[in-house]
Every structure is written in structure tokens, then in C-alpha cells.
Design a protein around this motif. Structure first.
Motif, PDB file in Angstrom:
ATOM      1  N   GLU A  25      20.891  12.666  -5.070  1.00  0.00           N
ATOM      2  CA  GLU A  25      20.735  12.976  -3.639  1.00  0.00           C
ATOM      3  C   GLU A  25      22.081  13.164  -2.948  1.00  0.00           C
ATOM      4  O   GLU A  25      22.117  13.582  -1.784  1.00  0.00           O
ATOM      5  N   ASN A  26      23.167  12.874  -3.651  1.00  0.00           N
ATOM      6  CA  ASN A  26      24.504  13.191  -3.102  1.00  0.00           C
ATOM      7  C   ASN A  26      24.637  14.688  -2.817  1.00  0.00           C
ATOM      8  O   ASN A  26      25.379  15.100  -1.932  1.00  0.00           O
ATOM      9  N   LYS A  27      23.937  15.490  -3.642  1.00  0.00           N
ATOM     10  CA  LYS A  27      24.110  16.940  -3.586  1.00  0.00           C
ATOM     11  C   LYS A  27      23.929  17.485  -2.165  1.00  0.00           C
ATOM     12  O   LYS A  27      24.768  18.225  -1.666  1.00  0.00           O
ATOM     13  N   GLN A  28      22.842  17.107  -1.519  1.00  0.00           N
ATOM     14  CA  GLN A  28      22.565  17.661  -0.192  1.00  0.00           C
ATOM     15  C   GLN A  28      23.625  17.240   0.820  1.00  0.00           C
ATOM     16  O   GLN A  28      24.034  18.036   1.670  1.00  0.00           O
ATOM     17  N   VAL A  29      24.081  16.004   0.707  1.00  0.00           N
ATOM     18  CA  VAL A  29      25.124  15.512   1.627  1.00  0.00           C
ATOM     19  C   VAL A  29      26.396  16.341   1.432  1.00  0.00           C
ATOM     20  O   VAL A  29      27.031  16.786   2.405  1.00  0.00           O
ATOM     21  N   LEU A  30      26.746  16.586   0.176  1.00  0.00           N
ATOM     22  CA  LEU A  30      27.970  17.358  -0.125  1.00  0.00           C
ATOM     23  C   LEU A  30      27.825  18.796   0.379  1.00  0.00           C
ATOM     24  O   LEU A  30      28.765  19.362   0.946  1.00  0.00           O
ATOM     25  N   PHE A  31      26.644  19.386   0.190  1.00  0.00           N
ATOM     26  CA  PHE A  31      26.412  20.746   0.700  1.00  0.00           C
ATOM     27  C   PHE A  31      26.529  20.777   2.232  1.00  0.00           C
ATOM     28  O   PHE A  31      27.141  21.687   2.793  1.00  0.00           O
ATOM     29  N   ASP A  32      25.934  19.795   2.878  1.00  0.00           N
ATOM     30  CA  ASP A  32      26.008  19.752   4.356  1.00  0.00           C
ATOM     31  C   ASP A  32      27.463  19.627   4.812  1.00  0.00           C
ATOM     32  O   ASP A  32      27.891  20.314   5.739  1.00  0.00           O
ATOM     33  N   PHE A  33      28.206  18.767   4.150  1.00  0.00           N
ATOM     34  CA  PHE A  33      29.615  18.582   4.535  1.00  0.00           C
ATOM     35  C   PHE A  33      30.410  19.875   4.285  1.00  0.00           C
ATOM     36  O   PHE A  33      31.291  20.224   5.057  1.00  0.00           O
ATOM     37  N   SER A  34      30.101  20.557   3.193  1.00  0.00           N
ATOM     38  CA  SER A  34      30.840  21.803   2.931  1.00  0.00           C
ATOM     39  C   SER A  34      30.507  22.838   4.006  1.00  0.00           C
ATOM     40  O   SER A  34      31.378  23.577   4.460  1.00  0.00           O
ATOM     41  N   ASP A  35      29.253  22.860   4.467  1.00  0.00           N
ATOM     42  CA  ASP A  35      28.892  23.771   5.571  1.00  0.00           C
ATOM     43  C   ASP A  35      29.680  23.416   6.840  1.00  0.00           C
ATOM     44  O   ASP A  35      30.130  24.310   7.566  1.00  0.00           O
ATOM     45  N   ILE A  77      38.798  13.375  -0.380  1.00  0.00           N
ATOM     46  CA  ILE A  77      39.194  12.457   0.695  1.00  0.00           C
ATOM     47  C   ILE A  77      40.676  12.657   1.020  1.00  0.00           C
ATOM     48  O   ILE A  77      41.070  12.736   2.185  1.00  0.00           O
ATOM     49  N   HIS A  78      41.475  12.812  -0.018  1.00  0.00           N
ATOM     50  CA  HIS A  78      42.905  13.051   0.172  1.00  0.00           C
ATOM     51  C   HIS A  78      43.130  14.347   0.963  1.00  0.00           C
ATOM     52  O   HIS A  78      43.953  14.393   1.882  1.00  0.00           O
ATOM     53  N   ARG A  79      42.387  15.372   0.592  1.00  0.00           N
ATOM     54  CA  ARG A  79      42.502  16.657   1.317  1.00  0.00           C
ATOM     55  C   ARG A  79      42.135  16.488   2.792  1.00  0.00           C
ATOM     56  O   ARG A  79      42.802  17.013   3.679  1.00  0.00           O
ATOM     57  N   LEU A  80      41.049  15.751   3.040  1.00  0.00           N
ATOM     58  CA  LEU A  80      40.583  15.575   4.427  1.00  0.00           C
ATOM     59  C   LEU A  80      41.602  14.765   5.232  1.00  0.00           C
ATOM     60  O   LEU A  80      41.862  15.070   6.403  1.00  0.00           O
ATOM     61  N   GLU A  81      42.177  13.749   4.598  1.00  0.00           N
ATOM     62  CA  GLU A  81      43.180  12.929   5.307  1.00  0.00           C
ATOM     63  C   GLU A  81      44.382  13.776   5.704  1.00  0.00           C
ATOM     64  O   GLU A  81      44.927  13.629   6.796  1.00  0.00           O
ATOM     65  N   GLU A  82      44.748  14.661   4.806  1.00  0.00           N
ATOM     66  CA  GLU A  82      45.888  15.532   5.087  1.00  0.00           C
ATOM     67  C   GLU A  82      45.592  16.472   6.262  1.00  0.00           C
ATOM     68  O   GLU A  82      46.444  16.689   7.134  1.00  0.00           O
ATOM     69  N   ILE A  83      44.383  17.032   6.264  1.00  0.00           N
ATOM     70  CA  ILE A  83      43.987  17.921   7.375  1.00  0.00           C
ATOM     71  C   ILE A  83      44.017  17.145   8.677  1.00  0.00           C
ATOM     72  O   ILE A  83      44.555  17.606   9.686  1.00  0.00           O
ATOM     73  N   ASP A  84      43.461  15.943   8.644  1.00  0.00           N
ATOM     74  CA  ASP A  84      43.390  15.128   9.854  1.00  0.00           C
ATOM     75  C   ASP A  84      44.793  14.864  10.414  1.00  0.00           C
ATOM     76  O   ASP A  84      45.016  14.932  11.626  1.00  0.00           O
ATOM     77  N   LEU A  85      45.722  14.600   9.526  1.00  0.00           N
ATOM     78  CA  LEU A  85      47.105  14.334   9.946  1.00  0.00           C
ATOM     79  C   LEU A  85      47.747  15.564  10.573  1.00  0.00           C
ATOM     80  O   LEU A  85      48.392  15.495  11.619  1.00  0.00           O
ATOM     81  N   GLN A  86      47.529  16.711   9.898  1.00  0.00           N
ATOM     82  CA  GLN A  86      48.167  17.944  10.360  1.00  0.00           C
ATOM     83  C   GLN A  86      47.562  18.464  11.664  1.00  0.00           C
ATOM     84  O   GLN A  86      48.216  19.202  12.392  1.00  0.00           O
ATOM     85  N   LEU A  87      46.327  18.072  11.931  1.00  0.00           N
ATOM     86  CA  LEU A  87      45.672  18.519  13.170  1.00  0.00           C
ATOM     87  C   LEU A  87      46.450  18.043  14.395  1.00  0.00           C
ATOM     88  O   LEU A  87      46.444  18.687  15.436  1.00  0.00           O
ATOM     89  N   LEU A  88      47.127  16.910  14.247  1.00  0.00           N
ATOM     90  CA  LEU A  88      47.859  16.311  15.371  1.00  0.00           C
ATOM     91  C   LEU A  88      48.872  17.285  15.958  1.00  0.00           C
ATOM     92  O   LEU A  88      49.141  17.261  17.148  1.00  0.00           O
ATOM     93  N   SER A  89      49.411  18.161  15.100  1.00  0.00           N
ATOM     94  CA  SER A  89      50.481  19.040  15.567  1.00  0.00           C
ATOM     95  C   SER A  89      49.962  20.392  16.048  1.00  0.00           C
ATOM     96  O   SER A  89      50.738  21.251  16.435  1.00  0.00           O
ATOM     97  N   VAL A 109      31.689   8.382   4.576  1.00  0.00           N
ATOM     98  CA  VAL A 109      30.514   8.583   3.709  1.00  0.00           C
ATOM     99  C   VAL A 109      30.954   8.815   2.257  1.00  0.00           C
ATOM    100  O   VAL A 109      30.392   8.240   1.326  1.00  0.00           O
ATOM    101  N   LEU A 110      31.981   9.659   2.075  1.00  0.00           N
ATOM    102  CA  LEU A 110      32.442   9.979   0.715  1.00  0.00           C
ATOM    103  C   LEU A 110      33.004   8.742   0.013  1.00  0.00           C
ATOM    104  O   LEU A 110      32.852   8.575  -1.190  1.00  0.00           O
ATOM    105  N   THR A 111      33.648   7.865   0.787  1.00  0.00           N
ATOM    106  CA  THR A 111      34.219   6.644   0.221  1.00  0.00           C
ATOM    107  C   THR A 111      33.120   5.753  -0.367  1.00  0.00           C
ATOM    108  O   THR A 111      33.338   5.074  -1.362  1.00  0.00           O
TER     109      THR A 111
END
Ligand SMILES: [Fe+2]
Ligand SMILES: [Fe+2]
Length: 277
Positions: A25-35, A77-89, A109-111
Motif C-alpha cells: 500500500e506504500n505504492k499509492q502514497v508514493l504515486f500521490d507524493f510524486s504527483d 528524503i535527502h533530496r527533499l531536505e535539500e530542496i527545502d533548504l534551497q527554497l529559503l533563497s 511520512v517517508l521516514t
């Protein structure tokens, strides 16, 4: 900004690939997040267009070969953390806030997502529950590899055209074609993972989506859809003996291409009418 958009593109694909890998059931969550990440990608792209900055859909390659889903999730998760950091600028604080709040939730959720053993890279080339001949297996493998890329390419092309058009009539058509390509991409990606041959589609060349002549592009596109129909027909015949289920599926995809052709003809008629007015 540009870097954030590229990183969002990569994270969108990484999480989509994780969705293909998953069999629970992870599949649907991952698809939703990718959308959701695809929509972020669109917002960021729109921001670049508003600021009149040049950009492309170039990106880095995305390594995905894992044995455990948790390895892929840590990477995401690492990719998302990086995006979150870079958004600040980046300049649009409201947009950043919206994206950041989604990202924080997704990371949480991913954690905590249940781990899975991954078979998507086994190279077994066996479709679960179906015994295909060597020939049919080869045909299916090749089809999935080529068409997964094709659908991704179409998503990027229509997305780019839509981002650069303010014409509601055309954008409605482009959006339907994006949604349809997503459906095909998701089905083919899932099948690739089941066969143990999952791969990230290659990068789309700029020349393909930075289209100068949309009319010519649509004419070529219709021919490509006709070619895709032929591929589906050949494949449906190749698997017919061993799997009526797969046969019906590829007939269904084949007939869906008719709808795409109808939409593209509709767009062409619209261009012709506009030029006459
Ligand atoms: Fe398709
Ligand atoms: Fe199509």
C-alpha cells in the motif's frame, strides 16, 4: 530558483520510481507524493517564466538500483531536505511556504514508511502469473523500455508547451494529453518493475520540447501516435497466445491512442481556424 526546479524534477522522478518498485500500500502514497512534486515543479517553472529566466528540463541521472525500499526512501528524503533548504533563497516567499509545508509532511511520512524488499531490478523478465514465450518476453521488454521513455517525453513536451501558452483551448488539450501520458507511464513503469527491468527514462533533449512550429509538431505527433498504435497491436498479437489479459490490455492502450490523435487533430483544426480569422 533554477536549481530548485531541477532538483524538484529529479525528486519527482525518484519518488515515481519508488512507486513503481513498491508492491504494497506504500505504492499509492508514493504515486500521490510524486504527483504533488510534479505540481511543485510546475509552480517553480511558472515562477521562472514570470521572472523571464531561461531554463531547460535538463537534470542529472538518477540512481535507483536498490534491494530495499528504505535505501530509496533515504535518498528521496535527502533530496527533499535539500530542496527545502534551497527554497529559503528563492524570491516568492508564499510559494516557498506552500512547497515547504508539503515537503515537511512528505519527509515525515517517508521516514515512517514500512520497508520492502525490492525485485524491480532482478532482470528476471517474467511477468507474474503469465508464462510468455522468449519472443513475447523480448517484445514486451523492448516495448516497456521504449514506451516508458516516450510517455515521459510526451509529458515534458506538452508540459512545456502548456507552460508557454496562454490559450485556454489549447491548454485544455495539452492537459488531457499530459494526464493520459501519465496513465500510460504509470502502467508501463509498473509492468517494468514487475518484470525486473525498471529503469529511469533518459533525459529529453531540449530540441524536442522547445518547439518553434507547433503545427508541424502536431502533424509529426499524430504520426508517432499511429506508430505507437502499431507497436501496441504487434505486442498484443505477440502475447495473445500466452495471456489474453495482456492482449486485452495492449488493445485497450492501442484504442486510447485514437483519443490522443483526435485531440491533436482538434488542436490542428483550431490552429487552422485561427489562421483563417
Ligand atoms: Fe501512449
Ligand atoms: Fe498517445
Amino acid at each position: 530558483m533554477k536549481t530548485v526546479m531541477i532538483k524538484t524534477h529529479e525528486a519527482w522522478l525518484a519518488i515515481l520510481m519508488a512507486g513503481f518498485m513498491s508492491r504494497t500500500e506504500n505504492k499509492q502514497v508514493l504515486f500521490d507524493f510524486s504527483d504533488i512534486l510534479f505540481r511543485h515543479f510546475n509552480w517553480l517553472e511558472n515562477e521562472l517564466i514570470t521572472l523571464d529566466e531561461t531554463y531547460s528540463y535538463d537534470r542529472d541521472s538518477i540512481p535507483i538500483k536498490v534491494d530495499k525500499l528504505s535505501d530509496m526512501l533515504s535518498n528521496i528524503i535527502h533530496r527533499l531536505e535539500e530542496i527545502d533548504l534551497q527554497l529559503l533563497s528563492s524570491p516568492d516567499k508564499e510559494l516557498n511556504g506552500r512547497i515547504s509545508s508539503d515537503i515537511k509532511y512528505m519527509i515525515d511520512v517517508l521516514t515512517h514508511m514500512e520497508n520492502e524488499h525490492i525485485e524491480a531490478f532482478s532482470m528476471a523478465r517474467k511477468f507474474p502469473g503469465v508464462a510468455l514465450t522468449q519472443e513475447a518476453t523480448d517484445a514486451l521488454t523492448l516495448f516497456l523500455f521504449e514506451e516508458t521513455y516516450k510517455e515521459y517525453e510526451l509529458i515534458m513536451i506538452y508540459n512545456y508547451l502548456k507552460a508557454h501558452s496562454n490559450d485556454a483551448y489549447l491548454n485544455r488539450i495539452f492537459q488531457i494529453l499530459i494526464d493520459e501520458s501519465f496513465f500510460h507511464l504509470k502502467r508501463f513503469g509498473d509492468m517494468g518493475a514487475k518484470m525486473g527491468v525498471l529503469a529511469v527514462p533518459r533525459i529529453v533533449m531540449k530540441e524536442l520540447y522547445q518547439v518553434d512550429d507547433v503545427v508541424q509538431f502536431l502533424h509529426d505527433g499524430i504520426n508517432e501516435e499511429l506508430a505507437a498504435k502499431e507497436e501496441c497491436k504487434k505486442l498484443s498479437e505477440a502475447v495473445a497466445k500466452d495471456s489474453p489479459e495482456l492482449e486485452k490490455f495492449f488493445d485497450f492502450i492501442n484504442y486510447q491512442e485514437n483519443y490522443h490523435i483526435a485531440l491533436m487533430k482538434d488542436a490542428l483544426a483550431y490552429f487552422a481556424k485561427k489562421n483563417n480569422d
